[in-house]
Write a protein that holds these residues in place. Structure first.
Motif, PDB file in Angstrom:
ATOM      1  N   SER A  19      20.182  -2.475 -82.448  1.00 53.37           N
ATOM      2  CA  SER A  19      19.715  -1.360 -83.264  1.00 53.37           C
ATOM      3  C   SER A  19      19.317  -0.171 -82.392  1.00 53.37           C
ATOM      4  CB  SER A  19      18.512  -1.791 -84.102  1.00 53.37           C
ATOM      5  OG  SER A  19      17.884  -0.674 -84.702  1.00 53.37           O
ATOM      6  N   TRP A  22      17.271   1.895 -83.241  1.00 50.23           N
ATOM      7  CA  TRP A  22      15.864   2.162 -83.542  1.00 50.23           C
ATOM      8  C   TRP A  22      14.935   1.155 -82.854  1.00 50.23           C
ATOM      9  CZ3 TRP A  22      19.524   2.670 -87.571  1.00 50.23           C
ATOM     10  CH2 TRP A  22      19.675   3.986 -88.058  1.00 50.23           C
ATOM     11  N   SER A  23      15.478   0.233 -82.086  1.00 45.99           N
ATOM     12  CA  SER A  23      14.642  -0.801 -81.482  1.00 45.99           C
ATOM     13  C   SER A  23      13.765  -0.213 -80.371  1.00 45.99           C
ATOM     14  CB  SER A  23      15.509  -1.929 -80.921  1.00 45.99           C
ATOM     15  OG  SER A  23      16.386  -1.451 -79.923  1.00 45.99           O
ATOM     16  N   HIS A  31      15.559  -4.728 -86.337  1.00 44.96           N
ATOM     17  CA  HIS A  31      15.382  -3.654 -85.359  1.00 44.96           C
ATOM     18  C   HIS A  31      14.617  -4.101 -84.109  1.00 44.96           C
ATOM     19  CE1 HIS A  31      17.210  -0.983 -88.203  1.00 44.96           C
ATOM     20  NE2 HIS A  31      16.330  -1.320 -89.121  1.00 44.96           N
TER      21      HIS A  31
END
Length: 231
Positions: free
Chosen positions: A191, A193-194, A73
């Motif tokens: 990602s 979510w990064s 991530h």
């Protein structure tokens, strides 16, 4: 003299092979050493999230698992430390999962607009609904970072480009659907979510951006509300 020259050449050849092996070994050792032995402030929560033994103490296996999550991530530094950024991503994932199939339970996205794409910045999720009926989602998204926030309020999709090139960021933005200035739904190859976030767009995984492309059209409503953590 000829034999001596031949032996010298062979010795030099062997030395040239030894140096790269030494460099590789040193590089591997340095990489392994970068995995921290320190116990983080969110050790227990992170261990539980990853399905590890929950003892609140850092171990080599803990560090390996935490670092793998961080690298997936793009969380920096990726040294396996159970710090606030890593736990923040995991905590957000837990909250997104808890939403289930009721993303508009609080009724904050309008149900009197017909088909509409909703974006909850607080939970970093988006979905498409038609009245009170859930059409697609919810799916995780990545919205604007601090200083480049995704703007809130009622919008409409005004332009679509299946293979848009960003002249600002010099990157492709596949399945772009613009709804506010330069802000759009589009897919990314990293990602969602990064941290810390996008430049203002609503980033999506490719399969979900493709679904939005097929379900929405120019003129459809978009509603953005809430506040992204950290902004």
């Amino acid at each position: 003299m000829r034999n001596l020259g031949r032996r010298t050449a062979v010795t030099a050849g062997i030395a040239s092979l030894v140096v790269p092996l030494t460099v590789i070994a040193t590089s591997t050792t340095a990489s392994a050493a970068s995995c921290t032995t320190r116990t983080g402030p969110h050790q227990r929560q992170v261990e539980k999230f990853l399905g590890l033994t929950v003892d609140g103490k850092q171990s080599p296996s803990d560090c390996t698992a935490i670092r793998a999550f961080q690298r997936k991530h793009l969380i920096k530094p990726d040294i396996g430390y159970a710090g606030p950024v890593t736990w923040g991503v995991m905590d957000l994932m837990n909250k997104q999962k808890a939403v289930g199939k009721q993303p508009n339970k609080a009724g904050k996205c309008p149900v009197n607009k017909g088909r509409i794409a909703c974006v909850n910045l607080t939970l970093q999720i988006s979905w498409i609904q038609d009245g009170k009926k859930l059409v697609y989602g919810p799916v995780p998204v990545r919205t604007g970072r601090n200083g480049a926030e995704t703007r809130t309020g009622a919008k409409k999709i005004y332009h679509r480009n299946i293979k848009h090139w960003s002249t600002i960021y010099k990157v492709w933005m596949p399945y772009s659907q613009f709804f506010d200035g330069g802000q759009a739904f589009h897919s990314v190859d990293k990602s969602v979510w990064s941290p810390p976030g996008s430049g203002g767009c609503v980033n999506m995984r490719k399969s979900e951006a493709k679904a939005y492309w097929s379900l929405l059209k120019k003129g459809d409503d978009v509603y953005v509300y809430g506040r992204k953590p950290g902004t």
